[in-house]
Design a protein around this motif. Sequence first.
Motif, PDB file in Angstrom:
ATOM      1  N   HIS A 287       0.839  -1.201   0.000  1.00  0.00           N
ATOM      2  CA  HIS A 287       0.000   0.000   0.000  1.00  0.00           C
ATOM      3  C   HIS A 287       0.872   1.248   0.000  1.00  0.00           C
ATOM      4  O   HIS A 287       0.436   2.313  -0.407  1.00  0.00           O
ATOM      5  N   GLN A 288       2.127   1.094   0.440  1.00  0.00           N
ATOM      6  CA  GLN A 288       2.995   2.264   0.499  1.00  0.00           C
ATOM      7  C   GLN A 288       3.333   2.795  -0.891  1.00  0.00           C
ATOM      8  O   GLN A 288       3.604   3.972  -1.044  1.00  0.00           O
ATOM      9  N   SER A 289       3.311   1.910  -1.910  1.00  0.00           N
ATOM     10  CA  SER A 289       3.604   2.416  -3.241  1.00  0.00           C
ATOM     11  C   SER A 289       2.507   3.376  -3.704  1.00  0.00           C
ATOM     12  O   SER A 289       2.738   4.221  -4.563  1.00  0.00           O
ATOM     13  N   GLU A 290       1.300   3.264  -3.113  1.00  0.00           N
ATOM     14  CA  GLU A 290       0.218   4.211  -3.435  1.00  0.00           C
ATOM     15  C   GLU A 290       0.653   5.640  -3.178  1.00  0.00           C
ATOM     16  O   GLU A 290       0.374   6.544  -3.960  1.00  0.00           O
TER      17      GLU A 290
ATOM     18  N   ILE B  58       3.230   6.746  -5.808  1.00  0.00           N
ATOM     19  CA  ILE B  58       2.609   6.947  -7.123  1.00  0.00           C
ATOM     20  C   ILE B  58       1.788   8.238  -7.138  1.00  0.00           C
ATOM     21  O   ILE B  58       1.859   9.030  -8.087  1.00  0.00           O
ATOM     22  N   GLU B  59       1.044   8.473  -6.058  1.00  0.00           N
ATOM     23  CA  GLU B  59       0.247   9.699  -5.961  1.00  0.00           C
ATOM     24  C   GLU B  59       1.144  10.939  -6.019  1.00  0.00           C
ATOM     25  O   GLU B  59       0.868  11.900  -6.731  1.00  0.00           O
TER      26      GLU B  59
ATOM     27  N   ARG C 123      -1.487   6.701   3.989  1.00  0.00           N
ATOM     28  CA  ARG C 123      -2.751   6.127   3.538  1.00  0.00           C
ATOM     29  C   ARG C 123      -3.416   7.045   2.518  1.00  0.00           C
ATOM     30  O   ARG C 123      -3.982   8.076   2.875  1.00  0.00           O
ATOM     31  N   VAL C 124      -3.337   6.640   1.264  1.00  0.00           N
ATOM     32  CA  VAL C 124      -3.816   7.490   0.171  1.00  0.00           C
ATOM     33  C   VAL C 124      -5.204   7.061  -0.298  1.00  0.00           C
ATOM     34  O   VAL C 124      -6.097   7.881  -0.474  1.00  0.00           O
ATOM     35  N   LYS C 125      -5.386   5.753  -0.484  1.00  0.00           N
ATOM     36  CA  LYS C 125      -6.626   5.254  -1.090  1.00  0.00           C
ATOM     37  C   LYS C 125      -7.445   4.376  -0.147  1.00  0.00           C
ATOM     38  O   LYS C 125      -8.585   4.053  -0.442  1.00  0.00           O
ATOM     39  N   SER C 126      -6.852   3.921   0.936  1.00  0.00           N
ATOM     40  CA  SER C 126      -7.596   3.050   1.849  1.00  0.00           C
ATOM     41  C   SER C 126      -7.134   3.312   3.274  1.00  0.00           C
ATOM     42  O   SER C 126      -6.028   3.783   3.498  1.00  0.00           O
TER      43      SER C 126
ATOM     44  N   TRP D 237      -5.386  12.718   2.838  1.00  0.00           N
ATOM     45  CA  TRP D 237      -5.551  12.721   1.387  1.00  0.00           C
ATOM     46  C   TRP D 237      -7.025  12.944   1.066  1.00  0.00           C
ATOM     47  O   TRP D 237      -7.882  12.276   1.643  1.00  0.00           O
TER      48      TRP D 237
ATOM     49  N   TYR E  44      -8.937  12.062  -1.314  1.00  0.00           N
ATOM     50  CA  TYR E  44      -9.685  10.911  -1.831  1.00  0.00           C
ATOM     51  C   TYR E  44     -10.431  10.179  -0.708  1.00  0.00           C
ATOM     52  O   TYR E  44     -11.563   9.740  -0.881  1.00  0.00           O
TER      53      TYR E  44
END
Lengths: 166, 217
Positions: free
Chosen positions: A110-113, A116-117, B178-181, B200, B202
């Motif tokens: 999940h850290q690659s999220e 990437i963001e 924590r960007v998406k979840s 974030w 989102y």
Amino acid sequence: MSGKSIFVTVGSTSFHSLTALITSQPFLQLASSLHYHNITVQHGTGTMGLQLAETSDIRLESYDYKPSLQEDYERADLIISHAGAGSILESLRLEKPLIVVINDLLMDNHQSELAIELHQQKYLICTSVSNLLETLKSRGYETLKPFPRHDELAFARILDKELGLN
Amino acid sequence: MYSYLFALLAIIILVFRIVQALPTKKFKRNNSNKLEKPCKSCIVLGSGGHTMEMLQLLQGLDYATKYRPRLYIVSSNDTLSVKKARDLETAKGGTEGEDKYRIVRIPRARHVGESWLTTPFSVAKALIASTKVVLWETPDLIICNGPGICVPICVISYIHRILGIKRIYLIYVESFARVKSLSLSGRLLIRFVDTFLVQWPYLEGKYSQAEYKGVLV
């Protein structure tokens, strides 16, 4: 030795494919041609002291870990990091050019999220080990946006308001 | 027969109290929880990344007049977090003591590499220790940002709420990573805390209770 410095950090575990590439001849040649003559590598667990490929005009310093990496971040002209949020934030706060290398071996990633963001928002460059040389060559890391400064009072303002402590 | 009815009644009252105790928008707006005196604050420190983010959050808080005394909860073997908390206090001019700040160590829920046979006992020990802290200290505020131990600590703070003794204000800040979840702790606590902050935008769209007010660390 004069010249610019690269700081490579892989976090508390290991990232063999990255550390192997960093000490390889093609990487060192490229770094040298871009005027990077000092490389410091924080290589994590399970790796012995790193050895340079021969005939190199690059000074290499390496260690597994130390309590504070602050000094190495500050000294660097370019940071090459794993995708950990701590390293990313540290580099962004210092407004240093940052290349994040995603470790494909980590499945729950999940850290690659985050990387990437932040790549999409042009605060850093996100790449993989196999593309790192290309990324370095393209020099896209020289035209990144500075990350907004830390607003120390942001959280305090929210909390004061929620609790009615104004 | 009567005992069944009594048990049923007790359950109905308990459920009613729990529902009443859950955070609602209305509660926040009318500010009935307004505090007149300094706020006794409980800060849950995790390890590594959690502690780093927490210290960034705390930096701007007014320790001298608004947030005191402070109680830092750390895992017993987490010496680095203890040191970082002390450094922050020193930098902000605090001295350790009953009325300023204290560091409370609780046993770790699970040691790295610990056998699964002994894990339940370690978890129980950690739970008992955190229950003691929350029940006896009765803080006004609990600040947490994701380490596993913040889940039982927030849950236990509901005892005061349900019994109507005190409304301990709970604030949770999800990690910048924590960007998406949400993290597991975040998913478990989002309905129970009074303020749930994400870093974030989102996530604010994805979860109705989440609030995005910029990057805070």
